[in-house]
Write an enzyme that holds these catalytic residues in place. Structure first.
Site, PDB file in Angstrom:
ATOM      1  N   ASP A   1      24.836  40.273  44.955  1.00 50.08           N
ATOM      2  CA  ASP A   1      24.125  38.885  44.786  1.00 50.08           C
ATOM      3  C   ASP A   1      22.836  38.607  44.654  1.00 50.08           C
ATOM      4  O   ASP A   1      21.820  37.382  44.479  1.00 50.08           O
ATOM      5  CB  ASP A   1      24.489  37.455  46.059  1.00 50.08           C
ATOM      6  CG  ASP A   1      23.730  38.212  47.220  1.00 50.08           C
ATOM      7  OD1 ASP A   1      23.964  39.395  47.628  1.00 50.08           O
ATOM      8  OD2 ASP A   1      24.286  37.630  48.728  1.00 50.08           O
ATOM      9  N   SER A   2      21.777  39.846  44.897  1.00 49.57           N
ATOM     10  CA  SER A   2      20.373  39.915  44.522  1.00 49.57           C
ATOM     11  C   SER A   2      20.130  39.167  43.564  1.00 49.57           C
ATOM     12  O   SER A   2      18.980  39.465  43.126  1.00 49.57           O
ATOM     13  CB  SER A   2      19.680  41.541  45.031  1.00 49.57           C
ATOM     14  OG  SER A   2      20.887  42.082  44.125  1.00 49.57           O
TER      15      SER A   2
ATOM     16  N   LYS B   1      32.098  43.227  48.364  1.00 49.94           N
ATOM     17  CA  LYS B   1      31.166  43.810  49.864  1.00 49.94           C
ATOM     18  C   LYS B   1      30.627  41.916  49.914  1.00 49.94           C
ATOM     19  O   LYS B   1      30.552  41.238  49.914  1.00 49.94           O
ATOM     20  CB  LYS B   1      29.820  44.273  49.676  1.00 49.94           C
ATOM     21  CG  LYS B   1      28.710  44.206  50.719  1.00 49.94           C
ATOM     22  CD  LYS B   1      27.237  45.709  50.447  1.00 49.94           C
ATOM     23  CE  LYS B   1      26.431  45.019  49.749  1.00 49.94           C
ATOM     24  NZ  LYS B   1      26.269  43.511  49.750  1.00 49.94           N
TER      25      LYS B   1
ATOM     26  N   GLU C   1      21.183  47.633  55.798  1.00 42.38           N
ATOM     27  CA  GLU C   1      20.111  47.141  55.541  1.00 42.38           C
ATOM     28  C   GLU C   1      18.688  46.901  56.824  1.00 42.38           C
ATOM     29  O   GLU C   1      18.929  46.432  57.762  1.00 42.38           O
ATOM     30  CB  GLU C   1      20.013  45.921  54.695  1.00 42.38           C
ATOM     31  CG  GLU C   1      18.622  45.821  53.924  1.00 42.38           C
ATOM     32  CD  GLU C   1      19.078  45.071  52.620  1.00 42.38           C
ATOM     33  OE1 GLU C   1      20.172  43.983  52.766  1.00 42.38           O
ATOM     34  OE2 GLU C   1      17.956  44.099  52.268  1.00 42.38           O
TER      35      GLU C   1
END
Ligand code: KIV
Length: 289
Positions: free
Chosen positions: A67-68, A136, A205
């Site tokens: 979704d970046s 994800k 992350e």
């Protein structure tokens, strides 16, 4: 594994001609970690378009339609406004452009948090629309029940702990997580919960390096680091970051290219040639016989 490219004369665009091959599967990725170790680190990159997928596919194990894309493609201020429709469109393009890698699509903010049922509805919509192998989602313990629910109903789920960008409004920014013992403990417990719930892999992350190491040692499924540790079971980067598309280079990014400069140089050369009538030349025009 090889994919060659041929010019399709009907579209004048390169199309891949894959050598016969089987696409990797989620169970094969999961099985790469046995007895706490991976045979070889798992390679994951983001992809948002068919052509990008074609170029990355042969080099990766997993292509993540992250979704970046909200920031990278749409110029949005964060991933929060990204919609299911955007993820479905880009996910389908990446599946069309790839033959080898497992394609995983991010569930966007607001599409899965309310309940396991809502999450399954969104996840099934995405896998049907795209042909991707799984989804994800971000979050720790609170998402464990949802991961178990979706996985048991036939959709593999990759977890995501540590810095979870969809929670930017709660976290107050994108700083690395786990600076206090309490926060480190929470991240470790989050990862354990996702592993127990059946996540086939977990993105770790933006955490202090020892936490990424500890998570990797603790969970049975593979960890994929980004701003994590070289000891994670795999690594992921946003492709445009590693290609040098943006001026800002976060600490966890290594640049393997300078594509922004190449694009600017090409645009400058084109503009000069248009303005001086050097382009098009005889080679690029149709002359009657
Ligand atoms: O959206 C994304 O690209 C991601 C990766 C950076 C892990 O979630």
């Amino acid at each position: 594994m090889s994919t060659t490219f041929q010019i399709d004369t009907s579209t004048s665009r390169a199309n891949p001609t894959p050598a016969p091959m089987k696409r990797l599967t989620v169970p094969r990725i999961r099985a790469r970690k046995t007895n706490g170790k991976v045979d070889e680190p798992i390679v994951m990159l983001t992809a948002y378009t068919a052509r990008q997928a074609q170029l990355l596919d042969a080099h990766c194990d997993i292509l993540l339609v992250g979704d970046s894309l909200g920031q990278v493609i749409y110029g949005l201020p964060s991933t929060v406004p990204v919609t299911l429709e955007m993820m479905a469109n880009h996910g389908a393009a990446v599946v069309r452009g790839s033959y080898h890698s497992v394609v995983i699509v991010d569930l966007p903010f607001g599409s899965y948090e309310a309940s396991p049922e809502k999450a399954f509805e969104s996840a099934s919509q995405l896998v049907k629309a795209t042909g991707a192998a799984g989804v994800k989602l971000e979050g720790g313990k609170a998402m464990a029940e949802t991961i178990s629910f979706i996985t048991q109903r036939g959709i593999p789920v990759m977890g995501h702990v540590g810095l979870t960008p969809q929670a930017v409004n709660v976290l107050g920014g994108y700083a690395a997580r786990g600076r206090t013992d309490a926060e480190a403990e929470t991240i470790l417990n989050d990862a354990r919960a996702l592993d127990d719930a059946g996540a086939f892999a977990i993105v770790v992350e933006g955490v202090m390096e020892p936490i990424a190491v500890e998570v990797t040692k603790t969970v049975a499924c593979p960890t994929i680091g980004i701003g994590g540790s070289a000891k994670c079971d795999g690594q992921v980067l946003v492709t445009e970051d590693m290609l040098g598309m943006f001026e800002r280079v976060p600490r966890f990014v290594k640049r393997y290219g300078n594509i922004a400069a190449s694009i600017q140089d090409a645009a400058r050369a084109y503009a000069d040639e248009v303005r001086t009538r050097q382009f098009p030349s005889e080679e690029q025009i149709y002359l009657p016989k």
